[in-house]
Design a protein around this motif. Structure first.
Motif, PDB file in Angstrom:
ATOM      1  N   PHE A 102     -16.177   0.986   0.617  1.00  0.00           N
ATOM      2  CA  PHE A 102     -16.214   2.395   1.012  1.00  0.00           C
ATOM      3  C   PHE A 102     -16.422   3.291  -0.200  1.00  0.00           C
ATOM      4  CE2 PHE A 102     -13.182   0.058   3.684  1.00  0.00           C
ATOM      5  CZ  PHE A 102     -13.787   0.205   4.919  1.00  0.00           C
ATOM      6  N   GLN A 103     -16.894   4.506   0.115  1.00  0.00           N
ATOM      7  CA  GLN A 103     -17.095   5.473  -0.961  1.00  0.00           C
ATOM      8  C   GLN A 103     -15.790   5.765  -1.720  1.00  0.00           C
ATOM      9  OE1 GLN A 103     -18.688   9.174   0.417  1.00  0.00           O
ATOM     10  NE2 GLN A 103     -18.572  10.147  -1.601  1.00  0.00           N
ATOM     11  N   SER A 104     -14.709   5.983  -0.959  1.00  0.00           N
ATOM     12  CA  SER A 104     -13.455   6.305  -1.652  1.00  0.00           C
ATOM     13  C   SER A 104     -12.533   5.093  -1.747  1.00  0.00           C
ATOM     14  CB  SER A 104     -12.766   7.485  -0.993  1.00  0.00           C
ATOM     15  OG  SER A 104     -12.804   7.356   0.400  1.00  0.00           O
ATOM     16  N   PHE A 105     -13.128   3.952  -1.899  1.00  0.00           N
ATOM     17  CA  PHE A 105     -12.456   2.670  -2.223  1.00  0.00           C
ATOM     18  C   PHE A 105     -11.499   2.172  -1.153  1.00  0.00           C
ATOM     19  CE2 PHE A 105     -12.320   5.292  -6.345  1.00  0.00           C
ATOM     20  CZ  PHE A 105     -13.692   5.193  -6.526  1.00  0.00           C
ATOM     21  N   HIS A 106     -10.600   3.066  -0.702  1.00  0.00           N
ATOM     22  CA  HIS A 106      -9.603   2.669   0.299  1.00  0.00           C
ATOM     23  C   HIS A 106      -8.850   1.407  -0.087  1.00  0.00           C
ATOM     24  CE1 HIS A 106     -10.446   5.853   3.038  1.00  0.00           C
ATOM     25  NE2 HIS A 106     -11.696   5.510   3.219  1.00  0.00           N
ATOM     26  N   GLU A 160      -4.385   5.259   6.794  1.00  0.00           N
ATOM     27  CA  GLU A 160      -5.390   4.647   5.932  1.00  0.00           C
ATOM     28  C   GLU A 160      -5.143   3.149   5.787  1.00  0.00           C
ATOM     29  OE1 GLU A 160      -5.649   6.276   1.984  1.00  0.00           O
ATOM     30  OE2 GLU A 160      -7.156   4.804   1.369  1.00  0.00           O
ATOM     31  N   LYS A 215     -13.249   7.799   6.469  1.00  0.00           N
ATOM     32  CA  LYS A 215     -14.297   8.736   6.057  1.00  0.00           C
ATOM     33  C   LYS A 215     -14.466   8.704   4.544  1.00  0.00           C
ATOM     34  CE  LYS A 215     -15.441  11.228   9.850  1.00  0.00           C
ATOM     35  NZ  LYS A 215     -15.594  10.042  10.697  1.00  0.00           N
ATOM     36  N   GLY A 216     -15.662   9.013   4.145  1.00  0.00           N
ATOM     37  CA  GLY A 216     -15.929   9.045   2.707  1.00  0.00           C
ATOM     38  C   GLY A 216     -15.293  10.249   2.067  1.00  0.00           C
ATOM     39  N   GLY A 217     -16.036  10.879   1.182  1.00  0.00           N
ATOM     40  CA  GLY A 217     -15.534  12.111   0.583  1.00  0.00           C
ATOM     41  C   GLY A 217     -14.648  11.861  -0.608  1.00  0.00           C
ATOM     42  N   GLU A 218     -14.000  12.922  -1.012  1.00  0.00           N
ATOM     43  CA  GLU A 218     -13.207  12.845  -2.238  1.00  0.00           C
ATOM     44  C   GLU A 218     -11.996  11.956  -2.038  1.00  0.00           C
ATOM     45  OE1 GLU A 218     -14.254  14.091  -5.228  1.00  0.00           O
ATOM     46  OE2 GLU A 218     -16.002  14.284  -3.922  1.00  0.00           O
ATOM     47  N   LYS A 219     -11.615  11.316  -3.085  1.00  0.00           N
ATOM     48  CA  LYS A 219     -10.447  10.459  -3.022  1.00  0.00           C
ATOM     49  C   LYS A 219      -9.192  11.293  -3.183  1.00  0.00           C
ATOM     50  CE  LYS A 219      -8.709   6.618  -5.487  1.00  0.00           C
ATOM     51  NZ  LYS A 219      -7.683   6.135  -4.644  1.00  0.00           N
ATOM     52  N   PHE A 240     -16.315  -4.933   3.799  1.00  0.00           N
ATOM     53  CA  PHE A 240     -16.600  -3.500   3.694  1.00  0.00           C
ATOM     54  C   PHE A 240     -16.354  -2.981   2.279  1.00  0.00           C
ATOM     55  CE2 PHE A 240     -15.621  -4.002   8.171  1.00  0.00           C
ATOM     56  CZ  PHE A 240     -16.568  -3.208   8.790  1.00  0.00           C
ATOM     57  N   VAL A 279      -7.627   0.152   6.832  1.00  0.00           N
ATOM     58  CA  VAL A 279      -8.087  -0.857   5.873  1.00  0.00           C
ATOM     59  C   VAL A 279      -7.763  -2.251   6.389  1.00  0.00           C
ATOM     60  CG1 VAL A 279      -7.669  -1.816   3.588  1.00  0.00           C
ATOM     61  CG2 VAL A 279      -7.963   0.642   3.860  1.00  0.00           C
ATOM     62  N   PHE A 334     -10.427  -5.385   7.480  1.00  0.00           N
ATOM     63  CA  PHE A 334     -10.476  -6.707   6.859  1.00  0.00           C
ATOM     64  C   PHE A 334      -9.861  -7.793   7.717  1.00  0.00           C
ATOM     65  CE2 PHE A 334     -11.351  -3.910   3.342  1.00  0.00           C
ATOM     66  CZ  PHE A 334     -12.470  -4.540   2.803  1.00  0.00           C
TER      67      PHE A 334
END
Ligand code: ATP
Ligand code: MG
Lengths: 421, 220
Positions: free
Chosen positions: B89-93, A315, A417-421, B87, A319, A323
Motif C-alpha cells: 500500500f501507499q501508506s505501508f499499513h 487498520e 485508503k492511500g494518502g498521508e501516513k 498487497f 491489514v 493477508f
C-alpha cells in the motif's frame, strides 16, 4: 499465533492505559465480590475449626406437627428433649449422635451490659465437634447424668471474666442464677460457624428448658456424625422411620421432619415454611442467577467500552484481512484479548479478595444464609478457583463476543485508503 | 494470471452513486509487470481491491491463477488472499504495535506452517529487501523507505504468485522510490506477476505495459 495475539494485546493494553485501567477496575472489583461471597459460603459449608468434620454431619433440627380437622394448626420448632433422648440418640447407623440447644444470656460485668450465647449440650457434643482445648477437659457423661454444675468456656469468655489470669480451671462463674465450675477452656470457634456459638457450654441436664416439656417440639438439635457419607442414607432412613412410627402412634397430629440434612441443605432451605419441600439445589440456582446478574452489569459496561474502541483497530483488522485472516480468526483474536484482560482482572480480584478478608476479616459480613449476614471467611480450594475462573470466562465472553463479531465484519477497504501516513 | 470480464462496481452512499468501475475487461499474464495509471478517483484502487478479493464486484467474472471466483465466502476469499496475492500500500499499513519481524510473519501465521519454516521465510524475505538489520525495529522507528521495504517483505513472505501494489512509491521521495521499484523489478524477474498503481510516468515506463483508467473505464 497466540504469541502474536499476546504481543498485540500487551501493546494495546499498555498504550491505552486509561481503558485498561477502567476495564481491569471493573473486572477485578466484580471478581473480588464474587470471591468473597463464594469463599464465605464455601467456608460455611465445608466447616473449619471445631466444625472441621462438617461434611460428615447430618442435622435434625426442624420438626413440624400439623393437626387436621376443625382446629387446624401447624407448629414448627426444634426437637424436644424426649424425642432426642428416647429416639434420635439411639439411632444406630450414625457413628456418634449428639444433642444441644442454644440460647442467649444477658449479664452485667464491671458495670457493662453483655449479651452472649450459651449452648446446653450432652457429652457426645465434644466428640462430634473437634474443639481445641487450651486448658482442662470436656465434661463427661457422668457430669450429664449427675447434673454437675460445670462449664466449658471459650478463650474470649475467659478473657472477659478472668482478664489476665491464665489458670482458671476450678474457678466458678455465674450464669443465669447458676454457679458453674470451669472444667475446660477452648479456642474460639470460627465466626463462620453456623452450628457453634462463641460463648459457654453447659451440660444440658443442669438446666431444663424453662418452657416445659412437650413430646415432639422443643429447643434441641440433633447432629449425627458418620465416618463415611455411605452411612447417610441409612441414617436418613432410620430417622424417617422413627418419625413415621411416632406419626402413626399419634392420631391427632401429623408429624414430619425435614432431613436430617447436611449443612448445605440446612443453609439453602433454612426455616422458611413455604420452602419445606423446595429443593436446596433450586435455591442454590437462585444464588447462581444472582451471581450472574451481578457479573452482568459490569460486563455490559466493558462491552460498551469494547464497542467504542472498535474503530481504533480498523487498520489492523484491514491489514490482517488483506493477508489472509478470516472473520473467524479475527473473532478469535479479539475474544482472546478480552479473555486475557478478564483473566488478569480476575487475578487482581482474587488478590484483592484475600487482602480485603485479611484486613477487614470478620468486621465485613455478607448476606448468605438464614437470618442475618455472615462474617466473611477465607477458604480457597479448587472449587473456589473454579468459581473465579468460570466467572472470568463468563465476564470475558459476555463482554467480548459481540464486539468481536462486529469487528470481524468490518470492511477492510475503507481502512486501506492511500494518502498521508 | 489475472482475468477480468465485464467487471463493474458501483459505490452507493445515501446521496450519491459512484460507478467506480465500468465493465472492465483485462487480462494480465503470468509473469507480467503491469502499471495502472489514471487521474485520482478513476477507480485504480477499486480495481486492485477487486483483483485482491478485498472487495466484491457487482457484475462480471474474475479469474485468479486459473480459479474462477464464483462466491465471496469469507473463509475462501481469506484463504486465496493469503496464498495467491501480496498487497503493498501507499501508506505501508504496517501494524504499529508489532516489530518488523512480526509484521512480516503475519501472512504465514494464517497458514499451518511450522515455526522454524516461518522464521526462515521471514529472514529470507527481509534479506531480499535489504532490511535484515532492522528486524526488531518498530514501524515508528524507521524511515518511509524502510517501512515500504518491510511492507514488501510482508507481501512476498508468503510467496504469492501475484503482487498488487497501490502507489507503492507515493509516499517516498524519488530516489527511495526508485530503490523500491528496483526491488519490485527483481521480484518480477523471479516470476511474480505484478500490478502496480502509480502516478509516476517514469516508473510506469519501466513496466511491461501501462493500463490507463478514466472514470472507471479502460482507455488507450
Ligand atoms: N467506500 C466507498 N464508498 C463510496 N465511494 C467510494 C468508496 N471507495 C471509493 N469510492 C469512490 O469510487 C471512485 C473510485 O475510487 P478509487 O479509490 O478506486 O480511486 P483511485 O483511482 O484509487 O483514486 P486515487 O488515485 O486518489 O487513489 C471514487 O470516485 C471514490 O469516490
Ligand atoms: Mg487509490
Amino acid at each position: 499465533m497466540l504469541k502474536n495475539y499476546l504481543k498485540i494485546f500487551l501493546k494495546v493494553a499498555t498504550q491505552n492505559k486509561l481503558f485498561t485501567f477502567l476495564s481491569l477496575f471493573g473486572i477485578s472489583l466484580t471478581i473480588m465480590f464474587v470471591m468473597i461471597f463464594s469463599m464465605t459460603f464455601n467456608k460455611m459449608v465445608k466447616g473449619s475449626g471445631p466444625e472441621k468434620d462438617l461434611k460428615m454431619m447430618l442435622f435434625a433440627d426442624h420438626v413440624k406437627t400439623e393437626s387436621q380437622g376443625k382446629n387446624r394448626s401447624i407448629n414448627t420448632n426444634f426437637l424436644s428433649q424426649s424425642l432426642c433422648e428416647n429416639y434420635f440418640k439411639k439411632v444406630t447407623s450414625a457413628t456418634i449422635t449428639s444433642m444441644y440447644r442454644t440460647d442467649q444470656w444477658a449479664f452485667i460485668l464491671n458495670g457493662k451490659h453483655y449479651e452472649k450465647p450459651y449452648m446446653m449440650t450432652d457429652a457426645e457434643f465434644w466428640k462430634v465437634f473437634g474443639f481445641h482445648f487450651l486448658q482442662g477437659r470436656p465434661y463427661t457423661n457422668e457430669d450429664i447424668v449427675n447434673q454437675n454444675h460445670c462449664v466449658v468456656i471459650t478463650q474470649s469468655i475467659r478473657n472477659l471474666f478472668f482478664g489476665d489470669e491464665k489458670d482458671v480451671l476450678g474457678k466458678t462463674i455465674r450464669v443465669l442464677q447458676l454457679q458453674l465450675t470451669v472444667t475446660g477452656v477452648v479456642e474460639d470457634p470460627s465466626s463462620a460457624s453456623q452450628n457453634i456459638s462463641d460463648g459457654i457450654f453447659i451440660p444440658y441436664t443442669v438446666m431444663p428448658w424453662p418452657y416445659g416439656q412437650e413430646p415432639i417440639l422443643g429447643p434441641y438439635t440433633v447432629v449425627f456424625k458418620a465416618n463415611s457419607k455411605a452411612q447417610f442414607p441409612a441414617i436418613y432412613k432410620e430417622v424417617q422411620d422413627i418419625i413415621t412410627r411416632l406419626d402413626r402412634a399419634d392420631d391427632q397430629w401429623t408429624i414430619t421432619l425435614q432431613g436430617p440434612r447436611n449443612q448445605f441443605e440446612k443453609m439453602m432451605i433454612g426455616w422458611d415454611m413455604s420452602e419445606d419441600i423446595a429443593s436446596p439445589i433450586g435455591k442454590f440456582m437462585k444464588y447462581i442467577l444472582w451471581g450472574l446478574a451481578f457479573i452482568f452489569l459490569p460486563a455490559v459496561n466493558l462491552m460498551a467500552l469494547n464497542f467504542a474502541r472498535i474503530r481504533e483497530r480498523g487498520e489492523e483488522i484491514a491489514v490482517r484481512k488483506s493477508f489472509g485472516a478470516n472473520s473467524g480468526s479475527l473473532r478469535g483474536q479479539f475474544i482472546f484479548e478480552n479473555l486475557m484482560l478478564t483473566l488478569i482482572g480476575g487475578v487482581i480480584g482474587i488478590i484483592l479478595s484475600f487482602v480485603m478478608i485479611t484486613l477487614l476479616g470478620s468486621s465485613l459480613s455478607v448476606p448468605i444464609s438464614g437470618f442475618d449476614s455472615v462474617p466473611v471467611g477465607f477458604s480457597f480450594d479448587l472449587k473456589i478457583f473454579g468459581v473465579a475462573l468460570i466467572s472470568c470466562l463468563i465476564f470475558g465472553l459476555f463482554s467480548g463476543v459481540l464486539p468481536a463479531i462486529r469487528m470481524s465484519k468490518m470492511k477492510p477497504v475503507i481502512y486501506l485508503k492511500g494518502g498521508e501516513k | 494470471m489475472i482475468k477480468l470480464e465485464n467487471i463493474s462496481k458501483t459505490y452507493r452512499t445515501r446521496s450519491v452513486e459512484t460507478l467506480a468501475l465500468d465493465k472492465i475487461n483485462l487480462e494480465v499474464k503470468r509473469g507480467e509487470f503491469v502499471s495502472v495509471m489514471g487521474p485520482s478517483g478513476c477507480g485504480k484502487s477499486t480495481l486492485l481491491n477487486i483483483i485482491g478479493l478485498l472487495d466484491e464486484p457487482d457484475q462480471g467474472k474474475l479469474q485468479l491463477e486459473g480459479n474462477l471466483i464464483t462466491g465471496y465466502e469469507d473463509k475462501k476469499t481469506a484463504g486465496m488472499r493469503n496464498h495467491l496475492v501480496g498487497f503493498i500500500f501507499q501508506s505501508f499499513h504496517l501494524i504499529k504495535e508489532l516489530d518488523v519481524y512480526d509484521n512480516v510473519e503475519l501472512p504465514l501465521l494464517y497458514r499451518k506452517m511450522p515455526a522454524a519454516e516461518r522464521k526462515q521465510r521471514v529472514v529470507a524475505s527481509l534479506e531480499q529487501v535489504g532490511l535484515s538489520n532492522r528486524m526488531y525495529h518498530y514501524p515508528s522507528q524507521m524511515s518511509g523507505g524502510q517501512c515500504q521495504r518491510a511492507a514488501i517483505a510482508r507481501a512476498i513472505t508468503g510467496q504469492p504468485r501475484i503482487i498488487l501494489a497501490d502507489e507503492p512509491t507515493g509516499n517516498l521521495d524519488s530516489k527511495v522510490g526508485h530503490e523500491v521499484m528496483g526491488i519490485l523489478t527483481d521480484l518480477n524477474k523471479a516470476g511474480t506477476t505484478i500490478v502496480m498503481v502509480t502516478h509516476d510516468e517514469s516508473l510506469a515506463k519501466e513496466t511491461h505495459r501501462i493500463i490507463r483508467l478514466f472514470d472507471g473505464r479502460l482507455v488507450g
